[in-house]
Enzyme design. Structure first.
Site, PDB file in Angstrom:
ATOM      1  N   ASN A 197       0.801  -1.219   0.000  1.00 18.99           N
ATOM      2  CA  ASN A 197       0.000   0.000   0.000  1.00 18.99           C
ATOM      3  C   ASN A 197       0.830   1.264   0.000  1.00 18.99           C
ATOM      4  O   ASN A 197       0.379   2.308  -0.467  1.00 18.99           O
ATOM      5  CB  ASN A 197      -0.947   0.010   1.206  1.00 18.99           C
ATOM      6  CG  ASN A 197      -0.215  -0.178   2.521  1.00 18.99           C
ATOM      7  OD1 ASN A 197       0.458  -1.188   2.718  1.00 18.99           O
ATOM      8  ND2 ASN A 197      -0.345   0.772   3.432  1.00 18.99           N
ATOM      9  N   GLN A 204      -4.932  -3.981  -1.843  1.00 19.63           N
ATOM     10  CA  GLN A 204      -4.528  -3.037  -2.880  1.00 19.63           C
ATOM     11  C   GLN A 204      -4.548  -3.639  -4.275  1.00 19.63           C
ATOM     12  O   GLN A 204      -4.478  -2.918  -5.269  1.00 19.63           O
ATOM     13  CB  GLN A 204      -3.121  -2.499  -2.573  1.00 19.63           C
ATOM     14  CG  GLN A 204      -3.016  -1.673  -1.324  1.00 19.63           C
ATOM     15  CD  GLN A 204      -3.738  -0.341  -1.427  1.00 19.63           C
ATOM     16  OE1 GLN A 204      -3.937   0.196  -2.508  1.00 19.63           O
ATOM     17  NE2 GLN A 204      -4.149   0.202  -0.291  1.00 19.63           N
ATOM     18  N   SER A 212     -11.050  -5.460   0.181  1.00 17.91           N
ATOM     19  CA  SER A 212     -11.914  -4.433   0.773  1.00 17.91           C
ATOM     20  C   SER A 212     -12.585  -3.637  -0.334  1.00 17.91           C
ATOM     21  O   SER A 212     -11.934  -3.205  -1.285  1.00 17.91           O
ATOM     22  CB  SER A 212     -11.072  -3.501   1.655  1.00 17.91           C
ATOM     23  OG  SER A 212     -11.881  -2.565   2.323  1.00 17.91           O
ATOM     24  N   CYS A 226      -3.941   4.850   7.000  1.00 17.17           N
ATOM     25  CA  CYS A 226      -4.312   4.150   8.235  1.00 17.17           C
ATOM     26  C   CYS A 226      -3.399   4.517   9.397  1.00 17.17           C
ATOM     27  O   CYS A 226      -3.703   4.234  10.544  1.00 17.17           O
ATOM     28  CB  CYS A 226      -4.259   2.638   8.005  1.00 17.17           C
ATOM     29  SG  CYS A 226      -5.375   2.062   6.716  1.00 17.17           S
TER      30      CYS A 226
END
Length: 396
Positions: free
Chosen positions: A153, A183, A201, A326
């Site tokens: 990421n 990703q 996700s 994050c």
């Protein structure tokens, strides 16, 4: 002009996802898929249609797809469940991962280590890579799980997951192999060769936030993560988010249908962006330039802080990040950049620009123009700049 260049953090909701979600947010789409009356049965049918669509897009079986709230939950389930299963399968308590994983994997691995699991964190090379031989060599008789990030990421490097997991399975077929593909899914073709568990996700490829899934290869007696009413075939309890799941499935299908063209268009824009940014003095690219996500460009700049670059770009209408969204709010440099061998002072000057085909050439050129001026202005105020200017530029 406004340019969004932080797609690795989250992506805008695509029109396909929006339209797929609408009926389940309004009208009679509010039924609980576990009930027996019509609007509930309609919700149940939509849930399974979405599961089938996700399975088609990934070329897996519908019964191998378990919906979750996102990547973090799926990573937690994968690691904790695999280590629980390892103990049941002969006291296997050893976990292998790398130093460049997402915090959703690394923090869980550290949590498990505090509770008696044996943890091996493999080092990576300067491009963020591990080799199949390196990973296989770390496998022991008590290894339960190998967990590796598919595409990083922060620096965009793509690992040869199929080759690595093949080497692991050749040494011990009983070792479970997990990849955090948050990703990768929706952006590049993903191989499931040797993969037992895979995380993704929805909001990374145009789906809604709060949606994701864990792929669990058929035949693995994987333990439940959330207990309650027995949803998701008894493995992940909780009333299903039908609207969100419908949006995830629609976004993934749209991404799969357009992937080849989207990859080519995005990679061309990324190369244009990279060339323009590297023209800035004392700037270096991080990550693998060959095996890299198509929309991912990451850099470090000498004598300037990444956070001040991000703030300067924001004033100019460009949304970017200094590493992982994050982990924002911390003053520590990126653990990924430290793991690839950058000194602390260099790692503090990081910038991640992640784009997609919608950014366009005009958007890319705007980023380059504004970044060039922001870096120059911030360096003019930096006490480190006088010591840096005129020195040889190091390249990775």
């Amino acid at each position: 002009m406004l340019v969004y260049a932080d797609h690795a953090a989250t992506s805008p909701l695509c029109k396909e996802a929006f339209h797929a979600m609408q009926p389940w947010l309004t009208a009679n789409g509010y039924g609980n898929a576990s009930a027996m009356y019509k609007i509930a049965l309609d919700a149940k049918c939509r849930l399974e249609d979405a599961r089938a669509a996700v399975a088609r897009a990934l070329s897996v079986l519908p019964e191998e797809v378990y919906f979750t709230s996102g990547g973090t939950e799926s990573d937690n389930w994968a690691l904790k469940g695999a280590m629980e299963l390892g103990e049941l399968r002969g006291n296997r308590r050893h976990l292998i991962t790398t130093a460049v994983e997402h915090p959703a994997v690394l923090r869980v691995a550290e949590w498990l280590a505090k509770r008696g699991c044996e943890l091996t964190v493999l080092p990576v090379d300067t491009l963020g890579r591990v080799s199949p031989e390196q990973v296989a060599a770390a496998v022991r008789k008590d290894t339960a799980l190998v967990s590796l990030i598919y595409a990083n990421n922060e620096i965009g490097t793509i690992l040869p997951i199929g080759d690595i997991f093949a080497a692991v399975k050749a040494k011990d077929p009983a070792v479970l192999c997990h990849t955090d593909a948050v990703q990768a899914v929706g952006h590049i073709p993903v191989s499931f060769s040797g993969v037992d568990l895979l995380t993704f996700s929805g909001h990374k490829f145009g789906g809604p936030k709060g949606t994701g899934a864990l792929y669990i290869r058929k035949g693995i007696p994987f333990p439940a993560f959330m207990h309650g009413g027995g949803h998701e075939r008894g493995r992940r309890s909780g009333t299903e988010n039908i609207a969100g799941i419908a949006g995830l499935a629609a976004a993934l299908q749209a991404a799969a249908d357009n992937m080849e063209r989207h990859m080519a268009d995005t990679a061309a824009l990324r190369d244009r962006l990279t060339a323009g940014v590297l023209a800035i003095p004392y700037c270096r690219m991080t990550g693998d330039t060959a095996c890299r996500l198509p929309g991912h460009a990451s850099f470090v700049f000498d004598a300037v802080e990444g956070e001040t670059i991000v703030l300067g770009l924001d004033i100019e209408g460009v949304s970017a990040s200094s590493g992982s969204a994050c982990s924002s709010g911390t003053l520590d440099p990126s653990h990924v950049l430290l793991a690839i061998g950058l000194p602390h002072e260099t790692a503090h000057g990081s910038l991640r620009l992640t784009i997609d085909a919608s950014t366009g050439a005009e958007g890319v050129d705007y980023i380059i123009s504004k970044l060039t001026s922001v870096v120059a202005s911030r360096r003019a105020m930096s006490p480190l700049w006088d010591d840096t200017a005129g020195k040889p530029v190091e390249r990775f």
